[in-house]
Every structure is written in C-alpha cells, then in structure tokens.
Design an enzyme around this catalytic site. Structure first.
Site, PDB file in Angstrom:
ATOM      1  N   LYS A   1       0.872  -1.179   0.000  1.00 51.05           N
ATOM      2  CA  LYS A   1       0.000   0.000   0.000  1.00 51.05           C
ATOM      3  C   LYS A   1       0.905   1.224   0.000  1.00 51.05           C
ATOM      4  O   LYS A   1       1.411   1.643   1.029  1.00 51.05           O
ATOM      5  CB  LYS A   1      -0.906  -0.008   1.245  1.00 51.05           C
TER       6      LYS A   1
ATOM      7  N   GLU B   1       9.157   1.874  11.413  1.00 53.58           N
ATOM      8  CA  GLU B   1      10.161   2.939  11.409  1.00 53.58           C
ATOM      9  C   GLU B   1       9.385   4.245  11.356  1.00 53.58           C
ATOM     10  O   GLU B   1       8.716   4.548  10.373  1.00 53.58           O
ATOM     11  CB  GLU B   1      11.101   2.777  10.213  1.00 53.58           C
TER      12      GLU B   1
ATOM     13  N   CYS C   1      13.337  11.104   7.482  1.00 53.55           N
ATOM     14  CA  CYS C   1      13.153  10.784   8.903  1.00 53.55           C
ATOM     15  C   CYS C   1      14.452  10.920   9.682  1.00 53.55           C
ATOM     16  O   CYS C   1      14.435  11.211  10.878  1.00 53.55           O
ATOM     17  CB  CYS C   1      12.587   9.379   9.039  1.00 53.55           C
TER      18      CYS C   1
ATOM     19  N   GLU D   1       8.735  17.016  15.140  1.00 53.30           N
ATOM     20  CA  GLU D   1       9.219  16.733  13.793  1.00 53.30           C
ATOM     21  C   GLU D   1       8.527  17.651  12.789  1.00 53.30           C
ATOM     22  O   GLU D   1       7.297  17.683  12.715  1.00 53.30           O
ATOM     23  CB  GLU D   1       8.967  15.274  13.427  1.00 53.30           C
TER      24      GLU D   1
END
Length: 514
Positions: A195, A270, A304, A402
C-alpha cells in the site's frame, strides 16, 4: 550621477511533465491491473503546479480482500515460497538489472511525483536496485544455527517464510523505500500486498511490470492504492496478513500497533525522528558544515533521519552559525527537474502548509538567520526556503517536534553532559550525528545517546548489513541485513535424537495388589 542596477526576478519554473504518463493508476492484483471493486478513485497532484495530473484507484476493504486472497493463494499453492534460495536470488538480481537500466525514467517520474531534485531522485533509483542485489546475495549466503550434543542430539534451525506481508510505505523517496521492504520480503519467500503513499502513487505503479518482466509469479506481488484510513486500515486488520512493515509518522504507528494486536501480527515500524547533530569544538568544522547542511536540506528536508537539531559547543557556536546561515542562503531552490536544483518542491500543499506553520511558530522561538518563507522567484508551488533558527531553547516546539521539511534549529551547549541532555531531551530516538576528534568521547557519547543509529564524523551513509530502526517514539523493531530476513521468516527449532533417550517412565510401575 548614481546608477542603480536592478536584477530581473528569475522566471517561475514550469513543471516538467514526463512523456507517457498513465491516464489513470490502477491496483495490481493477481497479475492484473484492476480498478477498485466499487469504482472509487482519488486525484493525485503534482507538487509544482498543485494541479491534478492523474486519477488513481482508491482501495477499500473489498480491494484489500482481493489482494490478500491472491497473495494467500500464491503463498499456499504457488512456487515462490518453495523455490531454492538461488532461484529466487536470480529473479531478484534480474529485478535489480531492470531497475538500473531504467534509472533515468524512474528518477524522472519520482522527481515529478514527489518534488525531489532530479539528481537526488536518480541516486534513490540506483539505491533501489542495490537493495534487491544485496538481498539476492544474502539469501544465498545465509546460514542458520546448528548445535550438536555429541552422541545424544543434533539441533538445527529451519527457516520458513511467514506468509503474506503487508507493506505500507511513505511518500518521501517512495520508490527506494518500497524497495527496502519488497526486497527482503520477496527474498524470504513471502508474498506481499503493498500500500504505497497516496501522495506519490506514480513510481510504485512501475513495480508491476518490472516484477512480471523479471519472472515473479502472479499473486506474489500485489499493489493496492488508496488512503491510509481506508486501504491501509483494512490491510493492517486483515486476519490473513501475518506481518506489517510500516514507515511513517509516529502517531500513525501507534494506531497500527493497536490494530495489529487483535490478530497478533508481527510488526516492524520505522517512525518519526528529530535527530541531533552534536558538534564539539574540536570537530573538523568544514566537514561538519558540509554534512549538517546536506543532512537537513537534502531530499527537501523530508527525511526521517534528518539532523534537524544542531547542537554546537559554545567556543565555535558563533562561527558555525554565521557560516551555516550563509551557506543555507546560497542553496538553490527551484524546478525539481533542473540538475542545478538542490531543494525542490515539498510533496503536497497540505504538507507545505504544515511546514510553513512551523516556520511561523519558529519566529517566536528562535532567531531567524536564513530563509523563513517562500522564495520570491517561486510564487506558486510548494517551495520553502531553507530556514535556519538559532538560539533555540530545548522546550521550543521547533526543537521538540518533527517538522519534516527544510527547517533547522541550532542550539549552543557548554559541557558534554549538557550536550547529552539536549540530544536525549525529545521523545524521538532514530538517528544521531556526532562530530569530534576525541576518540574516547566519540564512543562514550555515541553509546549514551538514545538513538537507534549513530554516525560519527559523517552524515547518513548506510551499510545495508546493519540494523535500521529507532528507539522511543521513533520505532519498533529493526530491519536491515539478516534482521530483515529474521522479520520476514519464522525460525523453527528441530531436535533430532542420536541415541537412546533416558526418560522418566511415568506410570510404568506395577500397582500394588489391594
């Protein structure tokens, strides 16, 4: 008389539209391109014009059910899980050959779809090929444990693919990150349902033809496009999916964790990061500048592992800030297809709005020394200037949260203990970068920092044999090298007796007469 010179503003870039774009993007299930069962679709925007360039099939539960059924049949009845490792390895190497031969086309589509600068997108396509080649080698070289008890027992590990793997991938460097999951899952003998991120479905749609050309049997690879709350949710909850590998936001990861629990799925996640780059006064400052600039502004800052918090020892703080800001102001922002571009367009207007909201927050939390808005020559598209805030306090939102864009917070420190406290003082723990010429400090600090990965005197240069993953809110589990094969396979212990077995003989005694 005084003469004034005016410089004409640069022309607004026009999005490079690749030739041969599909009229629509479909799912790929059981070897066929198909629309959604109910005909649902969604629009896909390009990040330069923010105009719809294609319509994609929007997967629902019925589409996930079809894809999982195809993957289950291919696993239970097909040849893929039963192939010798060498046979699967040949196919994986063929996939790598095809990807390498088409790297320019892949990069063109990736740059168009995600806004990545074309030169960086090309590197990601090449990395995708390397991921397949690496796992092709690894499954042939792989060995498992065998233990012998002389004269009594032989014990060995029998490794078996787990089954149907659900792979949910993000929109930053999508093709390469899809290969991180596809390569070890297929190498292990699993069948998969992918996906991809709804913002960037274009390059993912290329996998189907690549796999068919390489000889992957029908049903082994299945792809369902769609929104996370629809297609992704159905995939996570499906009882015939044995494991989920997810890369994305920490908040989404928590939801997936909860939704995997009822069916006891294996999970590898992750998640987000707010990684520190710690620069001591004895560091090679030129190298640290190059690395930290690249680490936070490459891939448009949408990575990331970005070193988005830079902690600098006070004796070199002012010099570092001055030089860093000057370099940031000189970074080329522009058309993703232009080879001179260093920062392209952010992936989607929703994400652009999020990043710009943090830029606004940062104006009250730090001193702005570079960037802080949209480039003047780019009035449209999702463009953000490389933005640098300094003197940022550790409780500031731009220090703690973030942002996932070309925005960095720089903070001074006075002692090693303070540096460690600052480095560990966020909820994330994905990566860390440490710059020092003191060997003892390098190792002791690296081992004390709360992160899944540490780079000493380097930016993010990854060895594929090493574990990739984070701690705290940055992830659950690790993939990479043999750890990926461990995740996608079950290890069954088999014990063989080599001699007489001495077992207590329960119930063998005669019952006394009454």
């Amino acid at each position: 008389m005084t003469t004034q010179t005016t410089t004409a503003p640069a022309a607004t870039p026009v999005q490079h539209i690749p030739d041969g774009l599909p009229e629509r993007i479909q799912h790929f299930i059981a070897g066929e391109f198909v629309d959604s069962v109910g005909g649902e679709t969604f629009d896909v925007l390009d990040p330069v014009s923010n105009e719809n360039y294609v319509t994609a099939a929007a997967g629902q539960k019925a589409d996930i059910d079809r894809a999982v059924a195809a993957a289950r049949k291919a696993f239970d009845d097909g040849p893929w899980p039963r192939m010798l490792p060498r046979a699967r390895s040949r196919i994986l190497n063929t996939i790598a050959d095809i990807v390498e031969s088409r790297d320019a086309r892949l990069a063109e589509l990736e740059s168009f779809d995600s806004g990545l600068p074309i030169t960086q997108a090309l590197g990601q396509a090449q990395r995708a090929a390397e991921n397949f080649r690496f796992f092709a080698d690894l499954i042939v070289a792989q060995s498992d444990d065998t233990y012998k008890v002389p004269g009594r027992q032989l014990n060995y590990v029998n490794r078996k693919p787990k089954g149907v793997a659900g792979l949910i991938t993000p929109w930053n460097t999508p093709f390469m990150l899809e290969s991180w999951k596809l390569a070890p899952a297929l190498a292990s003998g699993c069948t998969v349902v992918l996906k991809p991120a709804e913002f960037t479905p274009l390059s993912a749609s290329l996998w189907a033809d690549i796999f068919r050309e390489a000889g992957v049997p029908d049903g082994v690879f299945n792809l369902v496009n769609g929104l996370g709350e629809e297609a992704g949710d159905a995939l996570v909850k499906h009882p015939d999916v044995q494991l989920i590998s997810f890369t994305g936001e920490s908040s989404t990861g928590r939801l997936i964790f909860a939704n995997c629990a009822p069916t006891l799925k294996g999970m590898s996640m992750e998640l987000g990061g707010k990684s520190p780059a710690v620069i001591f006064a004895d560091a090679d400052l030129d190298a640290a500048l190059d690395s930290t600039l690249f680490g936070v502004f490459s891939l448009n800052g949408e990575r990331c592992t970005a070193g988005s918090r830079i902690l600098v020892e006070r004796p070199v703080y002012d010099e570092f800030v001055e030089r860093f800001a000057a370099r940031a102001k000189n970074i080329v922002v522009g058309d993703p297809h232009d080879p001179k571009t260093e920062v392209g367009a952010l992936v989607h207007p929703e994400h652009f709005a999020k990043v710009m909201s943090y830029v606004e927050i940062g104006t009250s939390e730090g001193r702005l020394v570079a960037g802080g808005g949209r480039p003047e020559h780019l009035p449209t598209g999702n463009y953000v200037q490389p933005t640098v805030f300094v003197d940022v306090k550790p409780d500031a939102r731009i220090f703690q949260e973030e942002i996932f864009g070309p925005v960095v917070a720089i903070t001074p420190f006075d002692t090693e203990d303070e540096a460690l406290e600052l480095a560990n003082g966020v909820k994330y723990g994905l990566a860390a970068y440490i710059w020092t010429s003191n060997l003892e400090r390098a190792h002791t600090f690296a081992q004390a920092v709360e992160s899944g990965m540490v780079w000493l005197n380097s930016h993010n240069v990854r060895d594929l044999r090493t574990p990739f993953g984070g701690v705290k809110a940055s992830g659950l589990g690790h993939e990479g090298g043999y750890r990926s094969l461990d995740f996608y396979s079950d290890q069954q212990a088999v014990h063989i007796t080599l001699g007489p077995v001495h077992t207590a003989r329960f119930g063998a005694h005669e019952t006394p007469a009454s």
